[in-house]
Structures are given as structure tokens and as C-alpha cells.
Design a protein around this motif. Structure first.
Motif, PDB file in Angstrom:
ATOM      1  N   ALA A 104      15.263   6.393   8.784  1.00  0.00           N
ATOM      2  CA  ALA A 104      14.045   5.597   8.568  1.00  0.00           C
ATOM      3  C   ALA A 104      13.369   5.936   7.245  1.00  0.00           C
ATOM      4  O   ALA A 104      12.735   5.074   6.618  1.00  0.00           O
ATOM      5  CB  ALA A 104      13.064   5.789   9.719  1.00  0.00           C
ATOM      6  N   MET A 105      13.517   7.172   6.776  1.00  0.00           N
ATOM      7  CA  MET A 105      12.884   7.552   5.513  1.00  0.00           C
ATOM      8  C   MET A 105      13.460   6.782   4.331  1.00  0.00           C
ATOM      9  O   MET A 105      12.819   6.687   3.277  1.00  0.00           O
ATOM     10  CB  MET A 105      13.048   9.060   5.256  1.00  0.00           C
ATOM     11  N   PHE A 106      14.670   6.257   4.489  1.00  0.00           N
ATOM     12  CA  PHE A 106      15.310   5.456   3.433  1.00  0.00           C
ATOM     13  C   PHE A 106      14.961   3.982   3.562  1.00  0.00           C
ATOM     14  O   PHE A 106      15.375   3.177   2.751  1.00  0.00           O
ATOM     15  CB  PHE A 106      16.828   5.642   3.477  1.00  0.00           C
ATOM     16  N   GLY A 107      14.246   3.631   4.595  1.00  0.00           N
ATOM     17  CA  GLY A 107      13.892   2.232   4.835  1.00  0.00           C
ATOM     18  C   GLY A 107      12.734   1.774   3.974  1.00  0.00           C
ATOM     19  O   GLY A 107      12.279   2.507   3.090  1.00  0.00           O
ATOM     20  N   PRO A 108      12.246   0.571   4.208  1.00  0.00           N
ATOM     21  CA  PRO A 108      11.174  -0.004   3.392  1.00  0.00           C
ATOM     22  C   PRO A 108       9.845   0.715   3.618  1.00  0.00           C
ATOM     23  O   PRO A 108       9.621   1.298   4.675  1.00  0.00           O
ATOM     24  CB  PRO A 108      11.102  -1.453   3.869  1.00  0.00           C
ATOM     25  N   PRO A 109       8.954   0.657   2.621  1.00  0.00           N
ATOM     26  CA  PRO A 109       7.650   1.298   2.759  1.00  0.00           C
ATOM     27  C   PRO A 109       6.840   0.668   3.906  1.00  0.00           C
ATOM     28  O   PRO A 109       6.907  -0.537   4.128  1.00  0.00           O
ATOM     29  CB  PRO A 109       6.972   1.035   1.403  1.00  0.00           C
ATOM     30  N   GLY A 110       6.134   1.527   4.633  1.00  0.00           N
ATOM     31  CA  GLY A 110       5.254   1.023   5.681  1.00  0.00           C
ATOM     32  C   GLY A 110       5.827   1.066   7.080  1.00  0.00           C
ATOM     33  O   GLY A 110       5.167   0.658   8.033  1.00  0.00           O
ATOM     34  N   ILE A 111       7.063   1.544   7.230  1.00  0.00           N
ATOM     35  CA  ILE A 111       7.601   1.707   8.580  1.00  0.00           C
ATOM     36  C   ILE A 111       7.386   3.150   9.054  1.00  0.00           C
ATOM     37  O   ILE A 111       7.144   4.051   8.259  1.00  0.00           O
ATOM     38  CB  ILE A 111       9.099   1.336   8.688  1.00  0.00           C
ATOM     39  N   GLY A 164       7.136   4.605  -0.792  1.00  0.00           N
ATOM     40  CA  GLY A 164       8.018   4.360  -1.927  1.00  0.00           C
ATOM     41  C   GLY A 164       9.024   3.263  -1.641  1.00  0.00           C
ATOM     42  O   GLY A 164       9.103   2.731  -0.535  1.00  0.00           O
ATOM     43  N   ALA A 165       9.808   2.946  -2.657  1.00  0.00           N
ATOM     44  CA  ALA A 165      10.741   1.829  -2.566  1.00  0.00           C
ATOM     45  C   ALA A 165      11.817   2.076  -1.514  1.00  0.00           C
ATOM     46  O   ALA A 165      12.159   3.223  -1.211  1.00  0.00           O
ATOM     47  CB  ALA A 165      11.397   1.594  -3.918  1.00  0.00           C
ATOM     48  N   GLU A 166      12.308   0.991  -0.946  1.00  0.00           N
ATOM     49  CA  GLU A 166      13.435   1.095  -0.016  1.00  0.00           C
ATOM     50  C   GLU A 166      14.597   1.811  -0.708  1.00  0.00           C
ATOM     51  O   GLU A 166      14.892   1.566  -1.869  1.00  0.00           O
ATOM     52  CB  GLU A 166      13.876  -0.309   0.426  1.00  0.00           C
ATOM     53  N   GLY A 167      15.214   2.732   0.017  1.00  0.00           N
ATOM     54  CA  GLY A 167      16.307   3.508  -0.559  1.00  0.00           C
ATOM     55  C   GLY A 167      15.859   4.847  -1.118  1.00  0.00           C
ATOM     56  O   GLY A 167      16.677   5.728  -1.343  1.00  0.00           O
ATOM     57  N   TYR A 168      14.546   4.992  -1.373  1.00  0.00           N
ATOM     58  CA  TYR A 168      14.010   6.265  -1.863  1.00  0.00           C
ATOM     59  C   TYR A 168      13.317   6.973  -0.704  1.00  0.00           C
ATOM     60  O   TYR A 168      12.307   6.494  -0.187  1.00  0.00           O
ATOM     61  CB  TYR A 168      13.031   6.036  -3.012  1.00  0.00           C
ATOM     62  N   ARG A 225      -3.302  10.780   0.290  1.00  0.00           N
ATOM     63  CA  ARG A 225      -4.726  10.872  -0.039  1.00  0.00           C
ATOM     64  C   ARG A 225      -5.473   9.620   0.395  1.00  0.00           C
ATOM     65  O   ARG A 225      -6.550   9.683   0.980  1.00  0.00           O
ATOM     66  CB  ARG A 225      -4.850  11.079  -1.552  1.00  0.00           C
ATOM     67  N   ASP A 226      -4.890   8.460   0.108  1.00  0.00           N
ATOM     68  CA  ASP A 226      -5.568   7.205   0.397  1.00  0.00           C
ATOM     69  C   ASP A 226      -5.549   6.830   1.871  1.00  0.00           C
ATOM     70  O   ASP A 226      -6.293   5.956   2.306  1.00  0.00           O
ATOM     71  CB  ASP A 226      -4.952   6.073  -0.434  1.00  0.00           C
ATOM     72  N   LEU A 227      -4.689   7.479   2.652  1.00  0.00           N
ATOM     73  CA  LEU A 227      -4.675   7.197   4.100  1.00  0.00           C
ATOM     74  C   LEU A 227      -5.861   7.844   4.800  1.00  0.00           C
ATOM     75  O   LEU A 227      -6.205   7.455   5.921  1.00  0.00           O
ATOM     76  CB  LEU A 227      -3.373   7.691   4.733  1.00  0.00           C
ATOM     77  N   PHE A 233       0.833  -1.212   0.000  1.00  0.00           N
ATOM     78  CA  PHE A 233       0.000   0.000   0.000  1.00  0.00           C
ATOM     79  C   PHE A 233       0.864   1.258   0.000  1.00  0.00           C
ATOM     80  O   PHE A 233       0.525   2.264  -0.612  1.00  0.00           O
ATOM     81  CB  PHE A 233      -0.908  -0.008   1.232  1.00  0.00           C
ATOM     82  N   TYR A 234       1.983   1.166   0.706  1.00  0.00           N
ATOM     83  CA  TYR A 234       2.853   2.334   0.876  1.00  0.00           C
ATOM     84  C   TYR A 234       3.909   2.459  -0.213  1.00  0.00           C
ATOM     85  O   TYR A 234       4.624   3.450  -0.259  1.00  0.00           O
ATOM     86  CB  TYR A 234       3.546   2.259   2.236  1.00  0.00           C
ATOM     87  N   ASP A 235       4.003   1.429  -1.067  1.00  0.00           N
ATOM     88  CA  ASP A 235       5.039   1.423  -2.104  1.00  0.00           C
ATOM     89  C   ASP A 235       4.537   2.160  -3.345  1.00  0.00           C
ATOM     90  O   ASP A 235       4.396   1.591  -4.429  1.00  0.00           O
ATOM     91  CB  ASP A 235       5.416  -0.029  -2.440  1.00  0.00           C
ATOM     92  N   ARG A 236       4.220   3.427  -3.146  1.00  0.00           N
ATOM     93  CA  ARG A 236       3.666   4.288  -4.198  1.00  0.00           C
ATOM     94  C   ARG A 236       4.118   5.710  -3.901  1.00  0.00           C
ATOM     95  O   ARG A 236       4.624   5.994  -2.821  1.00  0.00           O
ATOM     96  CB  ARG A 236       2.130   4.246  -4.157  1.00  0.00           C
ATOM     97  N   PRO A 237       3.881   6.643  -4.830  1.00  0.00           N
ATOM     98  CA  PRO A 237       4.210   8.048  -4.559  1.00  0.00           C
ATOM     99  C   PRO A 237       3.520   8.538  -3.290  1.00  0.00           C
ATOM    100  O   PRO A 237       2.363   8.213  -3.030  1.00  0.00           O
ATOM    101  CB  PRO A 237       3.691   8.778  -5.799  1.00  0.00           C
ATOM    102  N   ALA A 238       4.238   9.347  -2.519  1.00  0.00           N
ATOM    103  CA  ALA A 238       3.733   9.790  -1.219  1.00  0.00           C
ATOM    104  C   ALA A 238       2.401  10.538  -1.332  1.00  0.00           C
ATOM    105  O   ALA A 238       1.554  10.434  -0.446  1.00  0.00           O
ATOM    106  CB  ALA A 238       4.778  10.663  -0.533  1.00  0.00           C
TER     107      ALA A 238
END
Length: 200
Positions: free
Chosen positions: A72-79, A97-101, A24-26, A14-19
Motif C-alpha cells: 500500500a505504501m507504493f500506492g497512490p497518495p491518500g490511501i 507522495g506520488a504513486e510508486g514512491y 505537519r499539516d495533518l 493534499f497527500y501528494d507532497r513530502p511526508a
DNA sequence: ATCCGGATCGCCT
DNA sequence: GGCGATCCGGATG
């Protein structure tokens, strides 16, 4: 209200998308905390997107880069990304977004659904219902969220975001982010129109 | 080693 | 609407 907080945790996809899409979807999703043994829950009614390194208002903007604070912002989506502001308040973000982004969504306000007594205990007896959770620092305090939750995956206790009832698109408003000085005109704040818990 | 400014809040006028 | 609280990260020397 049994059942209100018994929904499915939003999966990391769900979180692996543009912020901005995630923000909006949250709206309508349910934040649930069991921190400190008290259950508190609230429906998300306001959220802001910090969209990537090109976003000058982001804690992980290009000019800042990767640091201990924004790790943490560079970590995996959803944390969770939890930071301290003005030396006083904690603020909760969800990493997107993707881990690292590096990108995230700041949860700015929730409408209390459960545990109002515990929220008031943490916020003070003087506090009105509206004042309980109508701002990022307020909701973090009301729900017991601190730096200990930094990096916590938000699909499990003690801090989760559950699927909620979708908000009708006609009720969703968009505007500039609050409190930011850089990129002050970017329309990345999403909120439920006329909801009393929306800040300001 | 020191300085500055901040994704806020609550109390003051 | 203004301001102080109270701390840390990041920049500069």
C-alpha cells in the motif's frame, strides 16, 4: 457536536507532497470512522513521517524493497496503510507522495470529538478519556480500524480524513520518532504542544 | 523449516 | 522502568 465532522475530505493532492509536510499539516484534521455502524471521530494531534526508501526506519526502506506487507505504501497518495505490530495492535498510516514512491504518515494520536461511548466500548470500561486514543494502537482499536482498511482511500466512508481547523504554528512541536531504532534522531514526529492525548 | 525482531500496550514492581 | 503478549515479514540455512 453537529458540524464538527461534516467537513470536506482532504483530496488526494493534499497527500501528494513530502511526508514531513503532510504530517505537519495533518495536525488539526479530523479522522472519522463509521466502521461497524458506529461513528467515531477525533482531531489529529500527533503524526510521524516515514519519508521514503532512504529512510532506514520505514517499512519500505531500500534494504527491504517492495513486499506484500508494504504494498500500500507504493500506492497512490491518500490511501491507508494499516499494519499489525507486535502481533497485537493495528496502526494507521496515510500514504504520501506520488504513486510508486513509498512514503507514509503514521497517525499516532487523536483527541476524541465524537463517539466516545463507542470508543470506550471497544477499549474497555476501565479506560480513562486520555487513554482512549493516546497512541497509534489505541486509536486504531477505539475507531475499529483493522487490516481490512489497508488500501482504503481516505476521502470516503467508512474511514475518512476531513479538513479541520488549522493549528497555530506556535503550538506545533517537532521531535524524534518514537519506538524506532534506526534513524532515531531524525526529527519527523509532529505534535500539538501540551495536548493531553499526545502519547507520552 | 526455523529464527528473530518489531513505527505498542498494559500490567507489574 | 521492566516485561510479556502474540504474530508476521523477512532473512538465513
Amino acid at each position: 457536536m453537529p458540524g464538527r465532522t461534516g467537513g470536506t475530505p482532504l483530496p488526494s493532492q493534499f497527500y501528494d507532497r513530502p511526508a514531513e509536510e503532510v504530517a505537519r499539516d495533518l495536525l488539526g484534521a479530523v479522522l472519522v470512522s463509521t466502521i461497524g455502524g458506529a461513528t467515531t471521530a477525533g482531531r489529529i494531534v500527533e503524526a510521524e513521517a516515514y519519508v521514503g526508501p532512504h529512510d532506514p526506519a520505514s517499512h519500505a526502506a531500500e534494504r527491504i524493497g517492495r513486499t506484500a506487507r508494504n504494498e500500500a505504501m507504493f500506492g497512490p497518495p491518500g490511501i491507508a496503510y494499516v499494519y499489525r505490530i507486535y502481533g497485537v495492535h493495528w496502526c494507521l498510516n496515510v500514504v504520501t507522495g506520488a504513486e510508486g514512491y513509498p512514503a507514509a504518515v503514521l497517525i499516532r494520536a487523536v483527541e476524541p470529538l465524537e463517539g466516545v461511548d463507542a470508543m470506550r466500548r471497544r477499549r474497555g470500561d476501565h479506560c480513562s478519556d486520555r487513554g482512549l486514543t493516546s497512541g497509534p494502537g489505541k486509536l486504531a482499536a477505539a475507531m475499529g480500524i483493522t487490516g481490512r482498511e489497508n488500501g482504503h482511500p481516505l476521502d470516503r466512508p467508512p474511514l475518512m480524513i476531513l479538513e479541520g481547523e488549522a493549528v497555530d504554528p506556535s503550538e506545533i512541536a517537532v521531535g524524534p520518532r518514537i519506538g524506532v531504532t534506526r534513524a532515531a534522531d531524525w526529527p519527523l514526529r509532529f505534535y500539538v504542544r501540551n495536548n493531553p492525548w499526545v502519547s507520552r
